[in-house]
Design a protein around this motif. Structure first.
Motif, short mmCIF file in Angstrom:
data_model
loop_
_atom_site.label_atom_id
_atom_site.label_comp_id
_atom_site.label_asym_id
_atom_site.label_seq_id
_atom_site.Cartn_x
_atom_site.Cartn_y
_atom_site.Cartn_z
N GLU A 72 49.78 34.58 77.90
CA GLU A 72 50.69 33.54 77.47
C GLU A 72 50.13 32.15 77.48
N ASP A 73 48.66 32.11 77.83
CA ASP A 73 48.15 30.87 77.92
C ASP A 73 47.66 30.21 76.37
N ASP A 74 47.27 29.06 76.29
CA ASP A 74 46.85 28.78 74.77
C ASP A 74 45.83 29.44 74.31
N VAL A 75 44.91 29.93 75.09
CA VAL A 75 43.75 30.90 74.60
C VAL A 75 44.25 32.34 74.91
N PHE A 76 44.53 32.93 73.78
CA PHE A 76 45.13 34.35 73.74
C PHE A 76 44.25 35.34 72.67
N ILE A 77 43.33 34.91 72.10
CA ILE A 77 42.84 35.69 70.99
C ILE A 77 41.45 36.20 71.71
N THR A 78 41.65 37.67 72.21
CA THR A 78 40.22 38.12 72.86
C THR A 78 39.97 36.91 73.99
N PRO A 79 40.63 36.65 75.09
CA PRO A 79 40.63 35.38 75.72
C PRO A 79 39.51 35.44 76.80
N ASP A 93 32.90 46.24 64.86
CA ASP A 93 31.74 45.63 64.41
C ASP A 93 31.49 44.13 64.72
N ILE A 94 32.62 43.36 64.51
CA ILE A 94 32.43 42.11 64.73
C ILE A 94 33.78 41.90 65.74
N VAL A 95 33.51 41.09 66.88
CA VAL A 95 34.56 40.66 67.82
C VAL A 95 35.13 39.30 67.64
N ALA A 96 36.32 39.24 67.41
CA ALA A 96 36.76 38.12 67.18
C ALA A 96 37.17 37.40 68.30
N LEU A 97 37.33 36.26 68.56
CA LEU A 97 37.68 35.59 69.83
C LEU A 97 38.02 34.16 69.63
N ASP A 98 38.90 33.57 70.51
CA ASP A 98 39.24 32.22 70.55
C ASP A 98 37.85 31.36 70.63
N GLY A 99 37.65 30.54 69.51
CA GLY A 99 36.55 29.65 69.09
C GLY A 99 36.75 28.34 69.49
N THR A 100 37.90 28.11 70.24
CA THR A 100 38.25 26.38 70.39
C THR A 100 37.43 26.27 71.68
N ARG A 101 37.49 24.88 72.10
CA ARG A 101 36.90 24.23 73.24
C ARG A 101 37.80 24.20 74.47
N ARG A 102 38.86 24.82 74.24
CA ARG A 102 39.97 24.90 75.36
C ARG A 102 39.39 25.76 76.45
#
Length: 228
Positions: A72-79, A93-102
């Motif tokens: 439930e945190d702001d960072v929730f995409i592969t956190p 093949d590619i791991v997507a994750l939150d790429g923000t600076r949070r």
């Protein structure tokens, strides 16, 4: 450049996801959806959830970008690193994750997360970013690809009706890594425009694989005409 990325250059990636509680929120349905869009020409796929990733990876032969939405945190995409490792192990093949600076839930930096993942598996990393500063920081952290996925959702930029074309232009001009456009690409013309602006590839999800939303677009248009 990685052979996997070369297969995606100038091509369409389709995101096969459904929201929790929806009729299509079944891994086997997303597997069939993935097979259908590959038959239509998709050069790559994006999938959420470990079982979806496993099934899609086992039944398709195009590059698969995987992620795990959790928490439930702001960072929730592969956190966390744990999530990233699980996505890789599921067959992405590619791991997507939150790429923000949070701040990340496990306290690791993005660079530490990417380094830890690479120590575990030979996979590529896509950073889902919300701004130019996010993308530049993600490149420094070791991401292989930067995406516009979180533009309008991280608090740094206003949410645009369609793709954030201003951000696309900024990333193409400043980033060293491939720029993947994702987020609110609702028409073929918008997808083509992203490529014309210099995007490496384009991700389309809702406009192809989310019938509830697509139906609502048509319903609003028809109902609006009927009320005239």
């Amino acid at each position: 450049m990685s052979p996997i990325l070369e297969r995606l250059r100038g091509r369409l990636i389709v995101s096969c996801q459904a929201y929790p509680g929806e009729p299509l929120r079944v891994p086997e349905v997303m597997q069939r959806m993935a097979q259908a869009v590959v038959a239509g020409g998709a050069a790559g796929l994006r999938a959420q959830g470990l079982e979806d990733i496993r099934l899609i990876a086992a039944s398709t032969d195009v590059p698969l970008t995987g992620l795990w939405k959790d928490g439930e945190d702001d960072v929730f995409i592969t956190p966390t690193l744990e999530h990233a490792i699980a996505v890789a192990d599921a067959g992405a093949d590619i791991v997507a994750l939150d790429g923000t600076r949070r701040p990340r839930p496990d306290g690791r930096t993005l660079a530490e997360t990417i380094a830890g993942l690479r120590a575990h598996a030979d996979v590529l990393v896509m950073a889902d970013c919300g701004s130019l500063d996010d993308a530049l920081a993600a490149e420094d952290a070791g991401a292989d690809v930067v995406g516009t996925t979180l533009a309008g959702y991280s608090g740094e930029r206003e949410k645009t009706d369609g793709p954030d074309v201003a951000l696309i232009d900024q990333l193409v001009a400043r980033c060293r890594r491939p720029v993947v456009v994702e987020g609110r690409v609702h028409t073929p013309a918008q997808a083509a425009d992203a490529i014309d602006r210099g995007a490496f590839a384009v991700v389309v999800g809702t406009a192809i694989t989310h019938p509830t939303t697509i139906t609502s677009w048509f319903d609003a248009a028809v109902t609006g005409r009927a009320r005239r």
